[in-house]
Motif scaffolding. Structure first.
Motif, PDB file in Angstrom:
ATOM      1  N   ALA A   1       0.812  -1.220   0.000  1.00  0.00           N
ATOM      2  CA  ALA A   1       0.000   0.000   0.000  1.00  0.00           C
ATOM      3  C   ALA A   1       0.843   1.266   0.000  1.00  0.00           C
ATOM      4  CB  ALA A   1      -0.932   0.002   1.203  1.00  0.00           C
ATOM      5  N   GLN A   2       2.100   1.155   0.400  1.00  0.00           N
ATOM      6  CA  GLN A   2       2.995   2.304   0.353  1.00  0.00           C
ATOM      7  C   GLN A   2       3.511   2.561  -1.065  1.00  0.00           C
ATOM      8  OE1 GLN A   2       6.096   1.828   3.311  1.00  0.00           O
ATOM      9  NE2 GLN A   2       4.651   1.004   4.802  1.00  0.00           N
ATOM     10  N   GLN A   3       3.358   1.556  -1.938  1.00  0.00           N
ATOM     11  CA  GLN A   3       3.845   1.649  -3.310  1.00  0.00           C
ATOM     12  C   GLN A   3       2.720   1.854  -4.319  1.00  0.00           C
ATOM     13  OE1 GLN A   3       5.851  -2.103  -3.736  1.00  0.00           O
ATOM     14  NE2 GLN A   3       7.097  -1.794  -1.913  1.00  0.00           N
ATOM     15  N   ALA A   4       1.537   1.338  -4.012  1.00  0.00           N
ATOM     16  CA  ALA A   4       0.407   1.409  -4.944  1.00  0.00           C
ATOM     17  C   ALA A   4      -0.889   1.392  -4.157  1.00  0.00           C
ATOM     18  CB  ALA A   4       0.453   0.232  -5.927  1.00  0.00           C
ATOM     19  N   SER A   5      -1.869   2.153  -4.614  1.00  0.00           N
ATOM     20  CA  SER A   5      -3.124   2.303  -3.878  1.00  0.00           C
ATOM     21  C   SER A   5      -3.967   1.026  -3.920  1.00  0.00           C
ATOM     22  CB  SER A   5      -3.935   3.460  -4.470  1.00  0.00           C
ATOM     23  OG  SER A   5      -5.227   3.493  -3.907  1.00  0.00           O
ATOM     24  N   LEU A   6      -4.439   0.621  -2.749  1.00  0.00           N
ATOM     25  CA  LEU A   6      -5.343  -0.525  -2.632  1.00  0.00           C
ATOM     26  C   LEU A   6      -6.803  -0.085  -2.552  1.00  0.00           C
ATOM     27  CD1 LEU A   6      -3.388  -2.650   0.015  1.00  0.00           C
ATOM     28  CD2 LEU A   6      -3.318  -2.868  -2.472  1.00  0.00           C
ATOM     29  N   GLU A   7      -7.068   1.165  -2.874  1.00  0.00           N
ATOM     30  CA  GLU A   7      -8.431   1.695  -2.778  1.00  0.00           C
ATOM     31  C   GLU A   7      -9.418   0.832  -3.561  1.00  0.00           C
ATOM     32  OE1 GLU A   7     -10.984   5.625  -4.185  1.00  0.00           O
ATOM     33  OE2 GLU A   7      -8.802   5.759  -4.054  1.00  0.00           O
ATOM     34  N   GLY A   8     -10.548   0.563  -2.936  1.00  0.00           N
ATOM     35  CA  GLY A   8     -11.624  -0.156  -3.608  1.00  0.00           C
ATOM     36  C   GLY A   8     -11.539  -1.666  -3.507  1.00  0.00           C
ATOM     37  N   LEU A   9     -10.516  -2.194  -2.841  1.00  0.00           N
ATOM     38  CA  LEU A   9     -10.353  -3.644  -2.749  1.00  0.00           C
ATOM     39  C   LEU A   9     -10.885  -4.153  -1.412  1.00  0.00           C
ATOM     40  CD1 LEU A   9      -6.805  -4.188  -4.309  1.00  0.00           C
ATOM     41  CD2 LEU A   9      -9.042  -3.963  -5.436  1.00  0.00           C
ATOM     42  N   SER A  10     -11.836  -5.053  -1.479  1.00  0.00           N
ATOM     43  CA  SER A  10     -12.431  -5.621  -0.271  1.00  0.00           C
ATOM     44  C   SER A  10     -11.490  -6.653   0.345  1.00  0.00           C
ATOM     45  CB  SER A  10     -13.761  -6.291  -0.621  1.00  0.00           C
ATOM     46  OG  SER A  10     -13.524  -7.418  -1.458  1.00  0.00           O
ATOM     47  N   THR A  11     -11.795  -7.047   1.552  1.00  0.00           N
ATOM     48  CA  THR A  11     -11.024  -8.107   2.210  1.00  0.00           C
ATOM     49  C   THR A  11     -11.049  -9.380   1.389  1.00  0.00           C
ATOM     50  OG1 THR A  11     -11.505  -7.182   4.399  1.00  0.00           O
ATOM     51  CG2 THR A  11     -10.811  -9.488   4.302  1.00  0.00           C
ATOM     52  N   GLU A  12     -12.199  -9.693   0.813  1.00  0.00           N
ATOM     53  CA  GLU A  12     -12.325 -10.901  -0.007  1.00  0.00           C
ATOM     54  C   GLU A  12     -11.409 -10.829  -1.236  1.00  0.00           C
ATOM     55  OE1 GLU A  12     -15.767 -13.372  -2.497  1.00  0.00           O
ATOM     56  OE2 GLU A  12     -16.267 -11.525  -1.423  1.00  0.00           O
ATOM     57  N   VAL A  13     -11.360  -9.669  -1.877  1.00  0.00           N
ATOM     58  CA  VAL A  13     -10.507  -9.504  -3.050  1.00  0.00           C
ATOM     59  C   VAL A  13      -9.039  -9.622  -2.663  1.00  0.00           C
ATOM     60  CG1 VAL A  13      -9.706  -7.831  -4.758  1.00  0.00           C
ATOM     61  CG2 VAL A  13     -12.153  -8.176  -4.397  1.00  0.00           C
ATOM     62  N   LEU A  14      -8.668  -9.008  -1.568  1.00  0.00           N
ATOM     63  CA  LEU A  14      -7.280  -9.082  -1.115  1.00  0.00           C
ATOM     64  C   LEU A  14      -6.891 -10.523  -0.774  1.00  0.00           C
ATOM     65  CD1 LEU A  14      -7.051  -5.890   1.125  1.00  0.00           C
ATOM     66  CD2 LEU A  14      -6.013  -6.240  -1.133  1.00  0.00           C
ATOM     67  N   GLU A  15      -7.793 -11.263  -0.201  1.00  0.00           N
ATOM     68  CA  GLU A  15      -7.507 -12.662   0.115  1.00  0.00           C
ATOM     69  C   GLU A  15      -7.295 -13.471  -1.163  1.00  0.00           C
ATOM     70  OE1 GLU A  15     -10.811 -13.833   2.500  1.00  0.00           O
ATOM     71  OE2 GLU A  15      -9.961 -13.000   4.362  1.00  0.00           O
TER      72      GLU A  15
ATOM     73  N   ALA B   1      -3.886 -15.370  -2.348  1.00  0.00           N
ATOM     74  CA  ALA B   1      -3.913 -16.812  -2.613  1.00  0.00           C
ATOM     75  C   ALA B   1      -3.425 -17.152  -4.018  1.00  0.00           C
ATOM     76  CB  ALA B   1      -5.333 -17.342  -2.407  1.00  0.00           C
ATOM     77  N   LYS B   2      -3.695 -16.288  -4.990  1.00  0.00           N
ATOM     78  CA  LYS B   2      -3.399 -16.617  -6.384  1.00  0.00           C
ATOM     79  C   LYS B   2      -2.126 -15.949  -6.918  1.00  0.00           C
ATOM     80  CE  LYS B   2      -6.829 -17.325  -9.239  1.00  0.00           C
ATOM     81  NZ  LYS B   2      -6.967 -18.780  -9.217  1.00  0.00           N
ATOM     82  N   ALA B   3      -1.573 -15.000  -6.179  1.00  0.00           N
ATOM     83  CA  ALA B   3      -0.385 -14.294  -6.651  1.00  0.00           C
ATOM     84  C   ALA B   3       0.799 -15.247  -6.807  1.00  0.00           C
ATOM     85  CB  ALA B   3      -0.023 -13.176  -5.678  1.00  0.00           C
ATOM     86  N   VAL B   4       1.590 -15.001  -7.844  1.00  0.00           N
ATOM     87  CA  VAL B   4       2.794 -15.790  -8.125  1.00  0.00           C
ATOM     88  C   VAL B   4       4.000 -14.860  -8.031  1.00  0.00           C
ATOM     89  CG1 VAL B   4       4.002 -17.116  -9.911  1.00  0.00           C
ATOM     90  CG2 VAL B   4       1.536 -17.401  -9.600  1.00  0.00           C
ATOM     91  N   PRO B   5       5.076 -15.275  -7.372  1.00  0.00           N
ATOM     92  CA  PRO B   5       6.258 -14.409  -7.279  1.00  0.00           C
ATOM     93  C   PRO B   5       6.752 -13.972  -8.654  1.00  0.00           C
ATOM     94  CG  PRO B   5       6.456 -16.234  -5.741  1.00  0.00           C
ATOM     95  CD  PRO B   5       5.252 -16.520  -6.596  1.00  0.00           C
ATOM     96  N   GLU B   6       7.169 -12.726  -8.732  1.00  0.00           N
ATOM     97  CA  GLU B   6       7.656 -12.161  -9.999  1.00  0.00           C
ATOM     98  C   GLU B   6       9.110 -12.595 -10.225  1.00  0.00           C
ATOM     99  OE1 GLU B   6       6.736 -10.001 -13.432  1.00  0.00           O
ATOM    100  OE2 GLU B   6       5.441 -10.433 -11.709  1.00  0.00           O
ATOM    101  N   PRO B   7       9.440 -13.106 -11.410  1.00  0.00           N
ATOM    102  CA  PRO B   7      10.813 -13.538 -11.673  1.00  0.00           C
ATOM    103  C   PRO B   7      11.811 -12.383 -11.565  1.00  0.00           C
ATOM    104  CG  PRO B   7       9.313 -14.392 -13.341  1.00  0.00           C
ATOM    105  CD  PRO B   7       8.548 -13.378 -12.540  1.00  0.00           C
ATOM    106  N   GLY B   8      12.941 -12.631 -10.912  1.00  0.00           N
ATOM    107  CA  GLY B   8      13.966 -11.615 -10.785  1.00  0.00           C
ATOM    108  C   GLY B   8      14.468 -11.073 -12.111  1.00  0.00           C
ATOM    109  N   PRO B   9      14.720 -11.934 -13.130  1.00  0.00           N
ATOM    110  CA  PRO B   9      15.203 -11.422 -14.409  1.00  0.00           C
ATOM    111  C   PRO B   9      14.254 -10.426 -15.068  1.00  0.00           C
ATOM    112  CG  PRO B   9      15.596 -13.779 -14.264  1.00  0.00           C
ATOM    113  CD  PRO B   9      14.742 -13.412 -13.081  1.00  0.00           C
ATOM    114  N   VAL B  10      12.961 -10.623 -14.883  1.00  0.00           N
ATOM    115  CA  VAL B  10      11.976  -9.696 -15.448  1.00  0.00           C
ATOM    116  C   VAL B  10      12.111  -8.321 -14.804  1.00  0.00           C
ATOM    117  CG1 VAL B  10       9.501  -9.185 -15.559  1.00  0.00           C
ATOM    118  CG2 VAL B  10      10.331 -11.478 -16.136  1.00  0.00           C
ATOM    119  N   LEU B  11      12.321  -8.300 -13.521  1.00  0.00           N
ATOM    120  CA  LEU B  11      12.398  -7.035 -12.796  1.00  0.00           C
ATOM    121  C   LEU B  11      13.708  -6.293 -13.065  1.00  0.00           C
ATOM    122  CD1 LEU B  11      10.989  -8.332  -9.399  1.00  0.00           C
ATOM    123  CD2 LEU B  11       9.768  -6.966 -11.101  1.00  0.00           C
ATOM    124  N   ARG B  12      14.788  -7.050 -13.284  1.00  0.00           N
ATOM    125  CA  ARG B  12      16.103  -6.426 -13.465  1.00  0.00           C
ATOM    126  C   ARG B  12      16.394  -6.026 -14.904  1.00  0.00           C
ATOM    127  NH1 ARG B  12      17.694 -10.341  -9.404  1.00  0.00           N
ATOM    128  NH2 ARG B  12      17.790 -11.912 -11.052  1.00  0.00           N
TER     129      ARG B  12
END
Length: 246
Positions: A139-153, A157-168
């Protein structure tokens, strides 16, 4: 720009940690409008890929190109690309390499990257991947406005770690024709007036916006993930942009 014989194919590409699933709510609305919309999961964001953490921006750009070929996109029938957040890096590469295949690009709380830039150039080489951070940190990097607790959960649950090579990886762009592709900026967590001020001032995040030849700017006030907080409104905005003839 070739006149379209029908509404173009819409390719939906979500940002970091997200796959095609992130667009489910938007797709429901686009299907009601009888659009040909396809959500994709970029290489590195498929949880079942054993080589996931080694995927690069080039892999992601090629995957987008492969999808365009698979759905018969051509210079006569170019596609509309919709890029949310960190999907701007691979989509910027596609615009540079294949501008003739893109009818319009829609940046969702995002914008085109400049050549020589990287999302996280200082990310340690030994860090293979970046998991979704705790929400108080995010939330310090991007706004979570409008996201319910259910959406955040569901996000967690479904988020996948971002590959380091993509970020660098540094984005290298050479084709000025990328700036001729008609563009729509959908401004959510940052108002359009501020985005345009940043572009005119040469801010690294939006400097490339100043080079675009055809630009529409739309305010859709909400947080950084409008595909969840304002799915119906975002779908209408995407459909309207995709239907434009130039």
């Amino acid at each position: 720009m070739t006149a379209l014989k029908r509404n173009p194919t819409i390719i939906l590409i979500a940002g970091h940690w997200l796959g095609a699933w992130a667009w489910d709510d938007v797709l429901e609305h686009l299907e009601t409008d009888h659009s040909r919309a396809i959500a994709i999961t970029l290489p590195g964001l498929d949880r079942d890929d054993p080589a996931r953490s080694t995927r690069t921006l080039d892999d992601q750009a090629e995957a987008i190109r492969d999808i365009l070929a698979r759905v018969d996109v051509s210079t006569d029938q170019p596609a509309t690309l919709v890029a949310h957040s960190g999907a701007n890096a691979p989509v910027s590469l596609v615009l540079d390499r294949h501008p003739e295949l893109v009818h319009r690009v829609v940046w969702v709380d995002s914008g085109p990257m400049a050549t020589g830039s990287a999302f996280a150039p200082d990310l340690p080489e030994g860090l293979e991947e970046l998991p979704l951070p705790p929400f108080d940190v995010l939330a310090q990097q991007a706004s979570l406005e409008g996201l319910s607790t259910e959406v955040l959960e569901r996000f967690r649950a479904k988020a996948v770690p971002e590959p380091g090579p993509v970020l660098r990886q540094t984005v290298e762009l050479t084709n000025d024709a990328r700036s001729t592709v008609p563009t729509t900026l959908v401004c959510c967590s940052i108002p359009s007036a501020q985005v345009l001020d940043m572009a005119r001032g040469g801010h690294p995040m939006f400097a490339e916006v100043a080079n675009l030849e055809t630009l529409d700017v739309i305010d859709l006030p909400t947080g950084h993930w409008p595909m969840w907080s304002r799915a119906g409104d975002l779908a209408k905005t995407i459909q309207s942009a995709a239907s434009q003839t130039s």
